[in-house]
Each structure stands twice: as C-alpha cells, then as structure tokens.
Design an enzyme around this catalytic site. Structure first.
Site, PDB file in Angstrom:
ATOM      1  N   ARG A  19       0.604  -1.319   0.122  1.00 30.68           N
ATOM      2  CA  ARG A  19      -0.001   0.064  -0.015  1.00 30.68           C
ATOM      3  C   ARG A  19       0.850   1.316   0.051  1.00 30.68           C
ATOM      4  O   ARG A  19       0.168   2.299   0.091  1.00 30.68           O
ATOM      5  CB  ARG A  19      -1.038   0.056   1.289  1.00 30.68           C
ATOM      6  CG  ARG A  19      -2.274  -0.963   1.174  1.00 30.68           C
ATOM      7  CD  ARG A  19      -2.896  -0.884  -0.240  1.00 30.68           C
ATOM      8  NE  ARG A  19      -3.986  -2.070   0.278  1.00 30.68           N
ATOM      9  CZ  ARG A  19      -4.354  -2.899  -0.807  1.00 30.68           C
ATOM     10  NH1 ARG A  19      -3.932  -2.542  -1.810  1.00 30.68           N
ATOM     11  NH2 ARG A  19      -5.400  -3.771  -0.550  1.00 30.68           N
ATOM     12  N   ASP A  53      -1.673 -12.835  -0.897  1.00 32.29           N
ATOM     13  CA  ASP A  53      -2.515 -11.773  -1.181  1.00 32.29           C
ATOM     14  C   ASP A  53      -2.946 -10.817  -0.282  1.00 32.29           C
ATOM     15  O   ASP A  53      -4.130 -10.408  -0.213  1.00 32.29           O
ATOM     16  CB  ASP A  53      -3.605 -12.205  -2.051  1.00 32.29           C
ATOM     17  CG  ASP A  53      -4.273 -11.057  -3.094  1.00 32.29           C
ATOM     18  OD1 ASP A  53      -3.923 -10.060  -3.069  1.00 32.29           O
ATOM     19  OD2 ASP A  53      -5.551 -11.551  -3.900  1.00 32.29           O
TER      20      ASP A  53
HETATM   21 ZN   LIG Z   1      -5.416 -10.184  -7.966  1.00 37.37          ZN
HETATM   22 ZN   LIG Z   2      -3.465  -9.162  -5.119  1.00 40.59          ZN
END
Ligand SMILES: [Zn+2]
Ligand SMILES: [Zn+2]
Length: 429
Positions: free
Chosen positions: A64, A305
């Site tokens: 981020r 993820d």
């Molecule tokens: Zn993705």
């Molecule tokens: Zn991702």
C-alpha cells in the site's frame, strides 16, 4: 557474530534435507549444516522440538505504500511479515502512484532498505498505470529491480497486450503474473455465483470469469513461450487447466492463497465483509481440487494476497475486496494442510519458500545450502493459538481468521543472519 541454531529438525527441500541438525550462520550467510556442530564464540539458539527452514517467501503482498499509508506501510507490512515467519515479500505494483516507472520502483526499494524489516522485492506493472492499454517500459523496470510484472487488481483484458507482455518479458527472464478475471463476467459481483449467492441476495462472480482468463493466458503462454504465473487460483477449473498446461510443457506456474483451501462461500452467510475478496471464496468442491493441486505439484506456491483495507465496515456489496494474510499464512498451512495430512512439512516448505525463490529467480534464497543468504524461519509446529484483532502487526485488521483456531507459528524469523522477530522478544528493529 556467528549464530548456531541447535537441535532443530532442519527441513530444506532444495538440498533434500529433513533431519535433526545444527545450522551455523555468520556474515549474513549459512556457513554449515551438520549434526552436532561444535563452534566457539557463537550465540546459541536452542531449536529443540522446532523446525528450522529456509525463510518463507510471500510472492503476493500489497504493501500500500506509496499512496495508502493509512492501510499499510512498508514498515508495518514488513513487521507483519516478520511476525508471520516471512523473510521476503514480493510487493504488488498497484500503489498510488503505481510501480510502472523506475523512480517509483526505486522509491520502494529505498524505503524498504531504510524501514523494512524483511526483504522487499517489487513487482512492476505490465501496462502503464495498470490500465491494460499500453505496455510499461519493462526493460527499464527490470533494470530498476523488479522481479516480475503484474497488473494485479486488474486483469489485462486485451489479449494482444497480454501477448506482447509475454513475448517481451522473455528477453528479461521475467514472469508475467496474471490476475485472471474476465471483468465483464465478474462485473458488480460480490461473491461466488451459486445457490448461496442467490439465497443471500448477493450478485455472483461465476467461476468462468477466472477459468476463461486462465485458459486464454495459457494459450498465450503457449503461443509466445513466455512465463505465465497465475495468481490466486480459486477454482477447480483453473487447477485442471494448469495441470493440462504443465503436462504439455507450457511455461506456467501458479499460486493459491490459504483462504481458498480453508474457507468456502458458506462463510459469506453472516455477511462478514472479511470474507469478501477477489477471486471470491468458492465451493467445497473447489477446495478439494485446490488441495489436490497443491499435493500433486500443479500449484507451485502458497501466497497471501495480503490486501490491507480500513474501509471494510460497510454493506457487503460496497465493501472493498481483499483480506490481510501475512500473519496467518504459516498457521493456516500448518493447520489446514499439514495437520490434516494433505501435504507434509517438506512439501509445505517447498510451496512457501523453495518454489517461490526458484520461480522468481531469488538466487541464494529459499535454501539452507551453505553460501545461501541466512534467511531462516524457526517454526513451533505444535503451538496452538488464536489471534485477536489487536494482535495483528499489520495496520489493517481485515482478516476472516480472527479467533480462528490455529496450530503452528513462527518462533523466530531471521533475515540476512539477524533475528528480526521472536515469540520471546517480539520485534527486533
Ligand atoms: Zn489479484
Ligand atoms: Zn493481489
């Protein structure tokens, strides 16, 4: 100063090692791995009853920064990684601004050097601004230090652009990481399209949204000879397509995430927005297929993820997609795969370290061979625990695994020969 890790069960798939041994590290590298090592002047770490493994490598993290530092920063994200036993993260380029140019990549690398607690390897964009239209300057990105390219968060809908990306990256030996989603099919969807979505009154994302793009990308990998890496595999269909592609020797590798082998769409029933991610949680049959794909080598890596969000407190339809994962990765692999005998520890370490290092060319990592970088995770495989929201070091707390019973966690995380996290002492900045 040298460190001697004694009495642990050393598991290093890269050197086909799984036995009780001592590991000597010094000068940031692995010096020796052997039974009953004797050495003077070394700090001794007793790893009796623990696993000593090459540091875990998460090939799919969203840090981020730059742009959404309220959700995560390079500092906080790498602390969460260290706590989770992860010594290297590959960070996705969908920041603001995105990592589609050299200065942006250099910013992340510099910031990681200054404030990061674990290794950060940036991934560059496939297309300028990740908008799928025009290829980014991939050669420039490679020189700036990216280890792969991806427009993650978005699919590359234009097949010609994806073809060019796979052709062009061959020159640089980079993988193209594909977020496989047909956006027209998934449009407005919030969860897996099924009887459950109908009952809940939520718009569905059919499995075909993923399968069609996996299929297209495999065909383009075959056409070009480029290296396709399929991100976050969530469907039985994808697993089968990748299995067939590998049988045909097409250059494809793949990852899945812990939530796809742990939770099904049934978890959405309580409208907890921490069950909302892309691709969405699928069905029990998909979970079976993913476990099979992990066990038989169709899926090469388990990635998080890790997607920090602070705006999850919304109606299900409106909440953003994604969950954090760095601090629950190891626990979920141990609890759901090793304890349930889907795979053994050696296979788990291949999926979490050996294969990620090989696939993305992180030389001298993902192994405990003498001369390798001393990135090491010491795991307590028996420790049972639950995490409260306040336990997470990540700035965001959007996890569906708060209070989830886990077994197995990082007892110590060593990066470049330096212990950066231990259960006993916490973070060592
Ligand atoms: Zn993705
Ligand atoms: Zn991702």
């Amino acid at each position: 100063m040298d460190i001697l890790i004694k009495n642990g069960r050393v598991i290093d798939p890269a050197s086909k090692l799984d036995q009780k041994a001592d590991v000597l590290i010094g000068g940031g590298i692995i010096k020796e791995v052997k039974n009953s090592l004797k050495t003077k002047a070394a700090t001794i770490i007793d790893a009796k009853g623990k696993l000593v493994v090459p540091g875990l490598i998460d090939v799919h993290t969203h840090l981020r920064e730059p742009g959404h530092e309220e959700e995560e920063t390079i500092a906080s994200g790498t602390r969460a990684a260290a706590r989770g036993g992860v010594t290297s993260v590959l960070c996705m380029p969908n920041t603001h601004p995105p990592l589609d140019n050299a200065p942006a990549v250099e910013f992340v690398l510099l910031k990681a050097q200054k404030e990061g607690l674990v290794n950060v390897f940036p991934i560059g964009c496939i297309t300028k601004n990740s908008d799928g239209a025009e290829l980014a300057e991939i050669g420039v990105l490679k020189r700036a230090g990216v280890v792969a390219i991806s427009d993650d968060g978005n699919p590359v809908m234009n097949s010609l652009v994806m073809r060019r990306a796979l052709e062009y990256t061959k020159m640089f030996n980079l993988a193209v990481i594909s977020h496989c989603e047909d956006k027209d099919l998934s449009k407005n969807g919030a969860m897996n399209e099924s009887y459950t979505s109908m009952v809940l009154g939520l718009r569905g994302i059919p499995r075909q949204s993923e399968d069609i793009m996996v299929s297209r990308d495999i065909m383009l990998a075959e056409l070009t000879g480029g290296h396709l890496h399929v991100a976050h595999v969530s469907t039985a269909g994808s697993v089968e397509l990748i299995r067939q592609a590998k049988a045909k020797k097409i250059k494809v590798t793949a990852e899945t995430c812990p939530h796809y082998f742990t939770l099904s769409e049934e978890s959405v029933t309580n409208y907890n927005t921490n069950t909302k991610m892309k691709p969405p949680l699928r069905s029990a049959e998909d979970i079976v297929a993913i476990k099979q794909g992990l066990a038989d080598g169709t899926i090469d890596c388990i990635a998080t993820d890790h997607a920090p969000h602070t705006e999850k407190n919304k109606e299900y339809d409106l909440a953003p997609f994604g969950i954090i994962g760095l601090e629950t990765l190891l626990g979920l692999v141990a609890t759901e795969l090793v304890e349930k005998k889907v795979i053994n520890w050696a296979k788990a370490i291949s999926l979490l370290s050996t294969n990620p290092a090989r696939i993305f060319g992180l030389n001298s990592r993902g192994s405990l061979k003498p001369g390798s970088v001393a990135d090491i995770t010491i795991i307590d495989p028996d420790k049972k625990y639950k995490l409260k929201a306040s336990d997470f070091l990540s700035k965001s707390k959007n996890s569906p695994f708060i209070d989830y019973p886990l077994q197995g966690l990082a007892d110590m995380t060593i990066v470049g020969g330096k212990p950066v996290w231990s259960l006993k002492d916490g973070i060592n900045p």
